[in-house]
Every structure is written in C-alpha cells, then in structure tokens.
Write a protein that holds these residues in place. Structure first.
Motif, PDB file in Angstrom:
ATOM      1  N   ASN A   1      28.562  39.631  30.949  1.00  0.00           N
ATOM      2  CA  ASN A   1      27.900  39.795  29.651  1.00  0.00           C
ATOM      3  C   ASN A   1      28.733  39.272  28.485  1.00  0.00           C
ATOM      4  N   LYS A   2      30.061  39.300  28.632  1.00  0.00           N
ATOM      5  CA  LYS A   2      30.917  39.015  27.479  1.00  0.00           C
ATOM      6  C   LYS A   2      31.817  37.794  27.641  1.00  0.00           C
ATOM      7  N   SER A   3      31.741  37.101  28.766  1.00  0.00           N
ATOM      8  CA  SER A   3      32.683  36.011  29.035  1.00  0.00           C
ATOM      9  C   SER A   3      32.657  34.927  27.965  1.00  0.00           C
ATOM     10  N   GLU A   4      31.481  34.666  27.398  1.00  0.00           N
ATOM     11  CA  GLU A   4      31.358  33.605  26.397  1.00  0.00           C
ATOM     12  C   GLU A   4      32.080  33.948  25.098  1.00  0.00           C
ATOM     13  N   PHE A   5      32.366  35.233  24.910  1.00  0.00           N
ATOM     14  CA  PHE A   5      32.987  35.660  23.656  1.00  0.00           C
ATOM     15  C   PHE A   5      34.469  36.007  23.823  1.00  0.00           C
ATOM     16  N   LEU A   6      34.969  35.914  25.061  1.00  0.00           N
ATOM     17  CA  LEU A   6      36.351  36.292  25.334  1.00  0.00           C
ATOM     18  C   LEU A   6      37.270  35.075  25.309  1.00  0.00           C
ATOM     19  N   SER A   7      38.524  35.308  24.991  1.00  0.00           N
ATOM     20  CA  SER A   7      39.522  34.245  25.078  1.00  0.00           C
ATOM     21  C   SER A   7      39.800  33.946  26.543  1.00  0.00           C
TER      22      SER A   7
ATOM     23  N   CYS B   1      31.559  47.095  39.961  1.00  0.00           N
ATOM     24  CA  CYS B   1      30.310  46.614  39.363  1.00  0.00           C
ATOM     25  C   CYS B   1      30.389  46.626  37.842  1.00  0.00           C
ATOM     26  N   SER B   2      31.004  47.659  37.299  1.00  0.00           N
ATOM     27  CA  SER B   2      31.155  47.761  35.846  1.00  0.00           C
ATOM     28  C   SER B   2      32.006  46.616  35.304  1.00  0.00           C
ATOM     29  N   LEU B   3      33.082  46.282  36.009  1.00  0.00           N
ATOM     30  CA  LEU B   3      33.955  45.185  35.581  1.00  0.00           C
ATOM     31  C   LEU B   3      33.222  43.840  35.641  1.00  0.00           C
ATOM     32  N   ILE B   4      32.481  43.621  36.723  1.00  0.00           N
ATOM     33  CA  ILE B   4      31.752  42.355  36.877  1.00  0.00           C
ATOM     34  C   ILE B   4      30.684  42.216  35.799  1.00  0.00           C
TER      35      ILE B   4
ATOM     36  N   GLY C   1      29.037  36.731  40.219  1.00  0.00           N
ATOM     37  CA  GLY C   1      27.734  36.580  39.598  1.00  0.00           C
ATOM     38  C   GLY C   1      26.837  37.759  39.911  1.00  0.00           C
ATOM     39  N   ASP C   2      25.598  37.663  39.434  1.00  0.00           N
ATOM     40  CA  ASP C   2      24.582  38.637  39.804  1.00  0.00           C
ATOM     41  C   ASP C   2      23.293  37.899  40.114  1.00  0.00           C
ATOM     42  N   ARG C   3      22.413  38.565  40.868  1.00  0.00           N
ATOM     43  CA  ARG C   3      21.203  37.899  41.354  1.00  0.00           C
ATOM     44  C   ARG C   3      20.062  38.909  41.455  1.00  0.00           C
ATOM     45  N   PHE C   4      18.911  38.508  40.924  1.00  0.00           N
ATOM     46  CA  PHE C   4      17.685  39.305  41.051  1.00  0.00           C
ATOM     47  C   PHE C   4      16.664  38.495  41.837  1.00  0.00           C
ATOM     48  N   ILE C   5      15.998  39.145  42.802  1.00  0.00           N
ATOM     49  CA  ILE C   5      14.956  38.492  43.594  1.00  0.00           C
ATOM     50  C   ILE C   5      13.718  39.376  43.572  1.00  0.00           C
TER      51      ILE C   5
ATOM     52  N   ALA D   1      21.721  42.472  42.913  1.00  0.00           N
ATOM     53  CA  ALA D   1      23.075  42.673  43.444  1.00  0.00           C
ATOM     54  C   ALA D   1      24.076  41.828  42.674  1.00  0.00           C
ATOM     55  N   PHE D   2      25.304  42.300  42.646  1.00  0.00           N
ATOM     56  CA  PHE D   2      26.433  41.490  42.199  1.00  0.00           C
ATOM     57  C   PHE D   2      27.018  40.800  43.431  1.00  0.00           C
ATOM     58  N   TYR D   3      27.703  39.681  43.207  1.00  0.00           N
ATOM     59  CA  TYR D   3      28.377  39.037  44.331  1.00  0.00           C
ATOM     60  C   TYR D   3      29.715  38.462  43.894  1.00  0.00           C
TER      61      TYR D   3
END
Length: 312
Positions: A162-168, A154-157, A46-50, A107-109
């Motif tokens: 961003n695209k998981s909802e559109f991927l098989s 980070c690029s892969l995450i 995931g990612d998180r902004f604070i 950050a990504f986690y």
C-alpha cells in the motif's frame, strides 16, 4: 509496483511464468484476477484476488520457494485434502500440486530463491523444510505458532504494497528485511513434528496426475473414459474413484469443463472461423443446448464472447 488485471484464466496463467501450469475455472460467472506485485532485491511479493473457483495443476520450475498465504482458506484443497486453517501453501522446485481455490479467493504471496533463503536458514534446515513441504497436505501443525506469525507477516506485506510508492528506497529495504525475518519465523518447523519418512504419492493422486497430463497434452477431447483409464494404468472404476476423491468430480465432468474452457478461449480469439465450426471442431453435437449451458457458466452467450474479439 506492477498492478495488473487478467480477464481470463489463460491470461492469468501467462503471468505465472515460474510454473508449468494448467488451470480450469470451476464455478460459474465471469473470471477476474486482480494482482499487485512488487519486486525487491531479495524477493518478490504481492497479493492476488480471483473471482471464481479455480483448479490448478502445477509444477514449480525454478529453485525457489513460492509461498501463498490465503486470508480465508476454509475451502482450499491440495492434492484432494483440505488445507489446515492458518497454514500457508508452499511450492518448491519440481513439486507437483493439485490445488483448488474457492470463489472470491484472496491471498498474499512471496517468491524467494532457495539460495537467498539459505542465508537465513542453514542447508540442513532447508532440506528438512523441503521434505516436510512435499508432504504438507498429509501433516497437521507443521509450523510453530503459524496463526500469529502469519498475521504479522500479512500485515507487513499489505503495508508495503500500500505504501511502497511513498517510501524511500532505504525504507523499502528495511521493510524487506522485516518481511524476511517474519517469514523465517513463519517457516520455523514445530518441535512436535513426528519423525517423517518419505511417503509415496497415494495411488489415487498418481492416477489423477497421469490422467490430467494426458488430457492437457491431447489435441482432442473425444477420448473415452476407458482410454483415459488405460493411460492412467488403472481400471475405469479406479479412475472414477480417484477423480471423485481428489477433484470432487468424475472424469466425464472434468472433460466437459475442459471443453468449456477450450471453446471459451477459442471464441475469444479474433478469427474468421464461425461459432458453428468451433463447436464442430470440439465435438459439440447439440449446439443449442451447449449455448445455453455456456450462458449459465460464463454469463454470456457464445456469440457475445466471439463478438468481443472484434471490438478491440
């Protein structure tokens, strides 16, 4: 994909079930945490902004690796020391950590169980990795080519979030394997590491940890600095020095911020208790001055916080 927004530190902590954790807002302004999380068969990412600076006092309770990859870590500190640039923050089971993050932290986690990660590393490497990680804030250049590997990971995450909802489903699984492969490269220890023996926790850090545990378990905040020094097994001067060294604030300043947070949390609850009664219960003497300080820190008066509890 789970997308959530936490408008308070307390709600943010409720979303961190893996940790025995306390957190405190350090900088003024409205707290906001925005988070995206994707659960996959082998890991969670995931990612998180604070929005505001926050201090965490945490212990990871499960046998896993919790890996934070800050995008800008200039002002992040772990156990009183600045984190090396382009180095991830890694938590392992039962590891006690004091972490401070700055305003507008992003950050990504990744969360992956030790059993799962062992399938990609052998057990000896995992144990060595845990040993190194327990001392990560004392050692520079732990990993091989961390900057390059971190950017790729980070690029892969980010791409998958961003695209998981559109991927098989198969495409998501393939992305998961690519992320684990990149993670393993990131966690590859440098061949230039010196021989490392177990390092005892520095005295100052041990003092602060004992003091914070006492503060967080205590039902009152009217404790004296002498009382806090006694339960921390040190003199007042050592306590003051330890807090300034590790937390960049005095014990008194910490208690003041802690009281701010507890009062803020209490006022957000729907209750018939008056604001004056809340102040009295926390030992506030000059309520007018406190209300002004509260405004400066939270950008709203106590009665505004209290009023919001009855708007929902």
């Amino acid at each position: 994909m789970n997308k959530v927004t936490f408008p308070s530190v307390e709600e943010h902590l409720n979303g961190l079930k893996l940790f025995d954790m306390h957190a405190m807002q350090l900088s003024s302004g409205k707290f906001l945490c925005q988070q995206r999380e994707l659960q996959l068969p082998k890991l969670i990412l995931g990612d998180r902004f604070i929005s505001t600076a926050v201090q965490y006092h945490s212990v990871l309770q499960q046998d896993c690796f919790y890996i934070l990859i800050p995008r800008h870590n200039d002002d992040i500190s772990v156990n009183g020391r600045k984190v090396c640039l382009n180095q991830p923050l890694i938590f392992t089971e039962n590891q006690e950590m004091l972490v401070q993050v700055p305003d507008n932290y992003y950050a990504f986690y990744i969360i992956i169980t030790t059993d799962e990660l062992t399938k990609y590393f052998n057990k000896e490497d995992i144990e060595q990795l845990k040993n190194i990680i327990s001392q990560q804030n004392f050692i520079k250049n732990i990993f091989t080519l961390p900057e390059n590997n971190q950017k790729h990971l980070c690029s892969l995450i980010e791409n998958l979030l961003n695209k998981s909802e559109f991927l098989s489903f198969q495409a998501v699984l393939d992305s998961q394997e690519s992320i684990i492969e990149s993670l393993c490269k990131l966690l590859t220890l440098s061949s230039m590491l010196p021989k490392i023996n177990n390092i005892n926790m520095p005295t100052r850090l041990a003092i602060v940890n004992r003091a914070l545990k006492y503060i967080h378990k205590s039902s009152h905040l009217n404790m004296t600095i002498s009382e806090l020094a006694e339960v921390s097994y040190c003199c007042v001067r050592s306590l003051e020095y330890a807090f300034k060294s590790i937390l960049s604030m005095t014990p008194k300043q910490y208690l003041i911020k802690r009281r701010f947070q507890l009062i803020h949390s209490t006022l957000k609850k729907k209750s018939k208790t008056s604001i004056s009664e809340v102040f009295d219960s926390f030992g506030v003497v000059n309520q007018g001055r406190f209300a002004q300080d509260y405004l400066n820190f939270y950008d709203e008066y106590p009665h505004q916080t209290h009023g919001k509890a009855f708007c929902f």
